[in-house]
Motif scaffolding. Structure first.
Motif, PDB file in Angstrom:
ATOM      1  N   LYS A  75      36.218  56.168  39.522  1.00 31.29           N
ATOM      2  CA  LYS A  75      35.966  54.894  40.197  1.00 31.29           C
ATOM      3  C   LYS A  75      37.123  53.973  39.849  1.00 31.29           C
ATOM      4  CE  LYS A  75      32.013  52.508  41.459  1.00 31.29           C
ATOM      5  NZ  LYS A  75      31.108  52.969  42.191  1.00 31.29           N
ATOM      6  N   LEU A  76      37.629  53.273  40.853  1.00 31.07           N
ATOM      7  CA  LEU A  76      38.672  52.279  40.632  1.00 31.07           C
ATOM      8  C   LEU A  76      37.985  50.980  40.217  1.00 31.07           C
ATOM      9  CD1 LEU A  76      41.679  51.477  40.750  1.00 31.07           C
ATOM     10  CD2 LEU A  76      41.277  50.782  43.115  1.00 31.07           C
ATOM     11  N   ILE A  77      38.269  50.530  39.012  1.00 25.61           N
ATOM     12  CA  ILE A  77      37.677  49.303  38.471  1.00 25.61           C
ATOM     13  C   ILE A  77      38.713  48.182  38.583  1.00 25.61           C
ATOM     14  CG2 ILE A  77      36.608  48.212  36.458  1.00 25.61           C
ATOM     15  CD1 ILE A  77      35.050  50.677  37.537  1.00 25.61           C
ATOM     16  N   ILE A  78      38.295  47.057  39.167  1.00 24.32           N
ATOM     17  CA  ILE A  78      39.163  45.896  39.329  1.00 24.32           C
ATOM     18  C   ILE A  78      38.483  44.705  38.674  1.00 24.32           C
ATOM     19  CG2 ILE A  78      40.286  44.362  40.984  1.00 24.32           C
ATOM     20  CD1 ILE A  78      40.164  46.729  42.994  1.00 24.32           C
ATOM     21  N   ALA A  79      39.177  44.078  37.725  1.00 21.24           N
ATOM     22  CA  ALA A  79      38.624  42.923  37.005  1.00 21.24           C
ATOM     23  C   ALA A  79      39.428  41.674  37.354  1.00 21.24           C
ATOM     24  CB  ALA A  79      38.654  43.159  35.505  1.00 21.24           C
ATOM     25  N   SER A  80      38.691  40.619  37.677  1.00 24.99           N
ATOM     26  CA  SER A  80      39.313  39.346  38.024  1.00 24.99           C
ATOM     27  C   SER A  80      38.365  38.210  37.644  1.00 24.99           C
ATOM     28  CB  SER A  80      39.589  39.289  39.535  1.00 24.99           C
ATOM     29  OG  SER A  80      39.977  37.993  39.933  1.00 24.99           O
ATOM     30  N   PRO A  81      38.912  37.070  37.224  1.00 23.61           N
ATOM     31  CA  PRO A  81      38.047  35.918  36.977  1.00 23.61           C
ATOM     32  C   PRO A  81      37.395  35.409  38.267  1.00 23.61           C
ATOM     33  CG  PRO A  81      40.356  35.302  36.712  1.00 23.61           C
ATOM     34  CD  PRO A  81      40.311  36.791  36.891  1.00 23.61           C
ATOM     35  N   LEU A  82      37.934  35.787  39.411  1.00 27.42           N
ATOM     36  CA  LEU A  82      37.339  35.373  40.690  1.00 27.42           C
ATOM     37  C   LEU A  82      35.988  36.022  40.943  1.00 27.42           C
ATOM     38  CD1 LEU A  82      40.440  35.271  43.086  1.00 27.42           C
ATOM     39  CD2 LEU A  82      39.345  33.387  41.848  1.00 27.42           C
ATOM     40  N   VAL A  83      35.712  37.137  40.255  1.00 32.41           N
ATOM     41  CA  VAL A  83      34.399  37.767  40.404  1.00 32.41           C
ATOM     42  C   VAL A  83      33.321  36.805  39.899  1.00 32.41           C
ATOM     43  CG1 VAL A  83      32.934  39.702  39.693  1.00 32.41           C
ATOM     44  CG2 VAL A  83      35.325  40.104  40.320  1.00 32.41           C
ATOM     45  N   ASP A  84      33.596  36.102  38.801  1.00 34.51           N
ATOM     46  CA  ASP A  84      32.662  35.068  38.315  1.00 34.51           C
ATOM     47  C   ASP A  84      32.681  33.851  39.218  1.00 34.51           C
ATOM     48  OD1 ASP A  84      31.503  36.306  36.123  1.00 34.51           O
ATOM     49  OD2 ASP A  84      33.028  35.594  34.726  1.00 34.51           O
ATOM     50  N   ALA A  85      33.866  33.402  39.600  1.00 35.01           N
ATOM     51  CA  ALA A  85      33.999  32.160  40.368  1.00 35.01           C
ATOM     52  C   ALA A  85      33.414  32.274  41.782  1.00 35.01           C
ATOM     53  CB  ALA A  85      35.472  31.751  40.451  1.00 35.01           C
ATOM     54  N   LEU A  86      33.660  33.403  42.453  1.00 33.27           N
ATOM     55  CA  LEU A  86      33.215  33.576  43.839  1.00 33.27           C
ATOM     56  C   LEU A  86      31.945  34.398  43.957  1.00 33.27           C
ATOM     57  CD1 LEU A  86      36.670  34.518  45.442  1.00 33.27           C
ATOM     58  CD2 LEU A  86      35.584  32.264  45.409  1.00 33.27           C
ATOM     59  N   GLY A  87      31.722  35.247  42.975  1.00 35.73           N
ATOM     60  CA  GLY A  87      30.628  36.207  43.046  1.00 35.73           C
ATOM     61  C   GLY A  87      31.162  37.558  43.505  1.00 35.73           C
ATOM     62  N   PRO A  88      30.501  38.642  43.101  1.00 39.21           N
ATOM     63  CA  PRO A  88      30.985  39.981  43.441  1.00 39.21           C
ATOM     64  C   PRO A  88      31.077  40.229  44.955  1.00 39.21           C
ATOM     65  CG  PRO A  88      29.242  40.105  41.801  1.00 39.21           C
ATOM     66  CD  PRO A  88      29.332  38.683  42.236  1.00 39.21           C
ATOM     67  N   ARG A  89      30.109  39.761  45.700  1.00 40.05           N
ATOM     68  CA  ARG A  89      30.105  40.002  47.154  1.00 40.05           C
ATOM     69  C   ARG A  89      31.358  39.429  47.806  1.00 40.05           C
ATOM     70  NH1 ARG A  89      24.804  38.842  50.129  1.00 40.05           N
ATOM     71  NH2 ARG A  89      24.507  41.018  49.671  1.00 40.05           N
ATOM     72  N   GLU A  90      31.716  38.192  47.445  1.00 36.80           N
ATOM     73  CA  GLU A  90      32.915  37.565  48.020  1.00 36.80           C
ATOM     74  C   GLU A  90      34.182  38.286  47.573  1.00 36.80           C
ATOM     75  OE1 GLU A  90      33.256  35.145  50.411  1.00 36.80           O
ATOM     76  OE2 GLU A  90      31.097  35.496  50.571  1.00 36.80           O
ATOM     77  N   PHE A  91      34.186  38.768  46.333  1.00 32.68           N
ATOM     78  CA  PHE A  91      35.370  39.490  45.873  1.00 32.68           C
ATOM     79  C   PHE A  91      35.486  40.828  46.598  1.00 32.68           C
ATOM     80  CE2 PHE A  91      38.337  41.744  43.231  1.00 32.68           C
ATOM     81  CZ  PHE A  91      39.265  40.761  42.957  1.00 32.68           C
ATOM     82  N   TYR A  92      34.358  41.500  46.841  1.00 29.57           N
ATOM     83  CA  TYR A  92      34.411  42.733  47.625  1.00 29.57           C
ATOM     84  C   TYR A  92      34.977  42.458  49.016  1.00 29.57           C
ATOM     85  CZ  TYR A  92      32.063  46.041  44.494  1.00 29.57           C
ATOM     86  OH  TYR A  92      31.763  46.890  43.461  1.00 29.57           O
ATOM     87  N   LYS A  93      34.709  41.288  49.574  1.00 28.67           N
ATOM     88  CA  LYS A  93      35.292  40.929  50.878  1.00 28.67           C
ATOM     89  C   LYS A  93      36.806  40.871  50.790  1.00 28.67           C
ATOM     90  CE  LYS A  93      31.346  38.406  52.755  1.00 28.67           C
ATOM     91  NZ  LYS A  93      30.827  37.092  53.172  1.00 28.67           N
ATOM     92  N   LYS A  94      37.337  40.408  49.665  1.00 30.24           N
ATOM     93  CA  LYS A  94      38.789  40.421  49.450  1.00 30.24           C
ATOM     94  C   LYS A  94      39.320  41.855  49.455  1.00 30.24           C
ATOM     95  CE  LYS A  94      39.996  36.267  46.892  1.00 30.24           C
ATOM     96  NZ  LYS A  94      41.125  35.991  47.748  1.00 30.24           N
ATOM     97  N   VAL A  95      38.568  42.765  48.859  1.00 31.10           N
ATOM     98  CA  VAL A  95      38.966  44.172  48.836  1.00 31.10           C
ATOM     99  C   VAL A  95      38.950  44.742  50.250  1.00 31.10           C
ATOM    100  CG1 VAL A  95      38.381  46.477  47.967  1.00 31.10           C
ATOM    101  CG2 VAL A  95      38.190  44.485  46.451  1.00 31.10           C
ATOM    102  N   VAL A  96      37.914  44.433  51.004  1.00 29.21           N
ATOM    103  CA  VAL A  96      37.826  44.895  52.394  1.00 29.21           C
ATOM    104  C   VAL A  96      39.009  44.358  53.200  1.00 29.21           C
ATOM    105  CG1 VAL A  96      36.494  44.705  54.539  1.00 29.21           C
ATOM    106  CG2 VAL A  96      35.332  45.219  52.384  1.00 29.21           C
TER     107      VAL A  96
END
Length: 135
Positions: A48-69
């Motif tokens: 599994k590719l793990i990506i860590a960012s402070p934006l996961v806390d700031a935006l929430g995981p769902r919004e960060f997944y949108k960045k990945v998409v």
């Protein structure tokens, strides 16, 4: 359109390349990637590719997944992309992120460091391929 990469039990060159390209596209979108690495889960025999960012806390995981998409959508037709099923996003407080940061520091660049069958502070890491590890 870009094609999905097949994630297998063995870490392939195309998996490593697709991960690096994804991190580059996320960097271009100011995603504040502090740590990114392939992690092997021996019980499932999967990577599994793990990506860590402070934006996961700031935006929430769902919004960060949108960045990945969005980053996957920006891939060229020739590039392989990693399915969301094979990507995990987390904050920088994640235990494995902290352990890897303790053992390996890469700075801002994208590296390619294989870290296999090692123990950090009593925690065994079966296998990982590190692109970035900084906090």
């Amino acid at each position: 359109m870009a094609k999905d990469i097949l994630v297998t039990e063995s870490l392939s060159g195309s998996m490593m390349n697709a991960g690096a390209k994804l991190i580059e596209r996320l960097d271009a979108k100011q995603s504040e990637i502090k740590s990114a690495f392939w992690l092997y889960f021996s019980e499932d025999k999967t990577w599994k590719l793990i990506i860590a960012s402070p934006l996961v806390d700031a935006l929430g995981p769902r919004e960060f997944y949108k960045k990945v998409v969005d980053a996957n959508s920006a891939a060229s037709e020739e590039e392989e992309v990693i399915s969301l099923n094979d990507i995990g996003v987390t904050n920088t407080a994640n235990q494995i992120v902290q352990l890897l940061r303790f053992a390996i520091g890469t700075g801002d660049r994208i590296s390619g460091i294989r870290f296999s069958r090692n123990t950090i502070n009593g925690n065994f890491i079966e296998d990982t391929y590190i692109y970035r590890s900084k906090l």
